[in-house]
Design an enzyme around this catalytic site. Structure first.
Site, PDB file in Angstrom:
ATOM      1  N   ASP A 103      34.716  52.096  46.248  1.00 48.12           N
ATOM      2  CA  ASP A 103      34.252  50.723  46.104  1.00 48.12           C
ATOM      3  C   ASP A 103      34.886  49.739  47.080  1.00 48.12           C
ATOM      4  OD1 ASP A 103      36.864  50.548  45.152  1.00 48.12           O
ATOM      5  OD2 ASP A 103      36.265  50.603  43.053  1.00 48.12           O
ATOM      6  N   GLU A 125      32.583  59.445  43.911  1.00 48.17           N
ATOM      7  CA  GLU A 125      33.065  58.580  42.817  1.00 48.17           C
ATOM      8  C   GLU A 125      32.031  57.493  42.497  1.00 48.17           C
ATOM      9  OE1 GLU A 125      37.537  57.474  42.040  1.00 48.17           O
ATOM     10  OE2 GLU A 125      36.530  55.676  42.800  1.00 48.17           O
ATOM     11  N   GLU A 139      35.309  44.824  44.377  1.00 44.23           N
ATOM     12  CA  GLU A 139      34.976  46.240  44.244  1.00 44.23           C
ATOM     13  C   GLU A 139      33.777  46.508  43.345  1.00 44.23           C
ATOM     14  OE1 GLU A 139      39.266  46.038  45.508  1.00 44.23           O
ATOM     15  OE2 GLU A 139      38.027  44.994  44.036  1.00 44.23           O
ATOM     16  N   HIS A 218      48.325  45.297  43.240  1.00 45.39           N
ATOM     17  CA  HIS A 218      47.736  44.859  44.510  1.00 45.39           C
ATOM     18  C   HIS A 218      46.403  44.146  44.352  1.00 45.39           C
ATOM     19  CE1 HIS A 218      45.256  48.418  43.837  1.00 45.39           C
ATOM     20  NE2 HIS A 218      44.426  47.956  44.756  1.00 45.39           N
ATOM     21  N   ARG A 220      43.156  41.999  44.210  1.00 44.31           N
ATOM     22  CA  ARG A 220      42.897  40.651  44.706  1.00 44.31           C
ATOM     23  C   ARG A 220      42.756  39.638  43.568  1.00 44.31           C
ATOM     24  NH1 ARG A 220      40.809  38.752  49.708  1.00 44.31           N
ATOM     25  NH2 ARG A 220      40.798  40.920  50.411  1.00 44.31           N
ATOM     26  N   HIS A 251      53.065  46.849  47.641  1.00 45.79           N
ATOM     27  CA  HIS A 251      51.983  46.773  48.624  1.00 45.79           C
ATOM     28  C   HIS A 251      52.426  45.897  49.797  1.00 45.79           C
ATOM     29  CE1 HIS A 251      47.947  46.025  50.257  1.00 45.79           C
ATOM     30  NE2 HIS A 251      47.544  47.052  49.553  1.00 45.79           N
TER      31      HIS A 251
END
Length: 386
Positions: A103, A125, A139, A218, A220, A251
């Site tokens: 994604d 996936e 995503e 991590h 967003r 990250h």
């Protein structure tokens, strides 16, 4: 003409993030060892600092390296950059099929670029959904759009297949393969590879009985407040459990890194570490009593190793993990994270590993599905059942 004399099918992989590389690597390796295929790896460089580390782990040398990352770039700039670079590369490669995973922006741009050039797409996936286009962002929308452009869907679970069927995808275009991350886990465990001589690994080797918790963050949608909340919760848990080492794989994005270091850098039992390579990461995860993460991959890796994971998101596209005793939704609420973690860390009985997401043969099912789609086999692979 004999089978060995037939022209090989050229399959282009488009990937560029850490999880994409981990999850596409087993499929790439399976195709590379098959007489009917010629795999081509296109690294977008979306995670430029980490992509080559993980490619080299699987002994993959990318055929093309787009190297598109720029400091502080927006999603729009990233999308435009990948599309512009891919157009030229795909015209040169002229593949029979393109495979994208998951994604990411790389996956979305790979599928869109393939669509523009009328190249069929296989989606590894496929079918994961939260039902909220802004969670995770971007995503959820990426995978929906990739799904609309894909010719074949490699769903990791039956829930994912059901999601695709509800969206009108024909059943003959879907196969439940399991998740290729389990293939990667099995591959790593079978390799005679040494841990890197890092501080964390020297510590692991010299303290075999040390209690550990592994943390990653991590997403967003967690940048504004959520990352800080997670770090504050870890700070409080470190105070509550001074005998436990909390290993935070940080990250590299400054938006994430700066918040975590500001809150946790002075904690003596919190170990802040640059992104671990995959062998080290799995070693630490397998030694941990608990994982706390907003990562999709960790939700798949942890139960495969019998490690419970607190999911620091409000929704998960992997609902199979909930109710198993190995997955708990907490969002980024400090109290929820602390409460669930305290309950799990004070339990004495260790969880058992569960094959929720795969059996290690997902790549072979994908290869068989490609052979079926390309008319090199009359047998479509059977769906995976855990």
């Amino acid at each position: 003409m004999g089978l060995k004399e037939q022209k090989k099918f050229k399959i282009a992989f488009i990937a560029g993030t850490r999880p994409e590389i981990i999850k596409t690597a087993p499929v790439y390796l399976a195709l590379a060892h098959h007489q009917d295929f010629e795999p081509v790896f296109i690294n977008t460089g979306q995670h430029q600092e980490m992509s080559h580390m993980f490619l080299s782990l699987f002994n993959i040398i990318p055929d093309y390296d787009l190297n598109i990352m720029k400091h502080g770039q927006s999603l729009s700039f990233l999308t435009a950059s990948i599309l512009q670079e891919l157009e030229t590369v795909l015209q040169s490669v002229n593949p029979n099929w393109i495979l994208v995973q998951g994604d990411t922006t790389s996956a979305f741009c790979g599928a869109l670029s393939a669509f523009y050039q009328k190249i069929p797409v296989g989606h590894i996936e496929a079918g994961l959904r939260t039902g909220d286009i802004y969670s995770p962002f971007p995503e959820e929308m990426n995978r929906i759009l990739v799904g609309r452009m894909s010719a074949f869907h490699f769903a990791p679970t039956h829930k994912a297949k059901d999601n695709l069927l509800k969206e009108g995808i024909p059943p003959h275009k879907i196969v439940v393969t399991g998740n290729t991350v389990v293939d990667a886990l099995h591959w790593i465990q079978s390799q005679d590879k040494c841990l890197t001589p890092s501080e964390i690994n020297r510590f692991l080797l010299s303290n075999p009985d040390q209690r550990l918790v592994l943390i990653t963050a991590h997403r967003r949608e967690n940048w504004e407040g959520g990352i800080a909340n997670i770090a504050e919760a870890i700070s409080r848990l470190a105070n509550r459990f001074p005998e436990i080492i909390f290993v935070f794989s940080v990250h590299p994005n400054p938006v994430v890194r700066d918040q975590i270091y500001a809150i946790l850098s002075n904690k003596t039992n919190v170990f802040l570490h640059d992104p671990l390579d995959y062998i080290d990461f799995i070693k630490v995860l397998s030694r941990s009593e608990l994982a706390i993460s907003d990562s999709g991959g960790v939700q798949e890796e942890a139960p495969s190793l019998g490690i419970p994971v607190i999911i620091t998101r409000t929704a998960t596209e992997r609902p199979e993990i909930l109710g198993t005793g190995l997955g708990y939704l907490a969002g980024t609420d400090q109290e929820a994270i602390i409460q669930i973690a305290t309950e799990l860390l004070t339990q004495k009985k260790k969880k058992e590993a569960k094959n929720i997401f795969g059996d290690g043969f997902s790549s072979q099912r994908i290869v068989q599905a490609l052979l079926f789609s390309l008319s090199r086999s009359k047998t479509k692979p059977d769906d995976y059942y855990c």
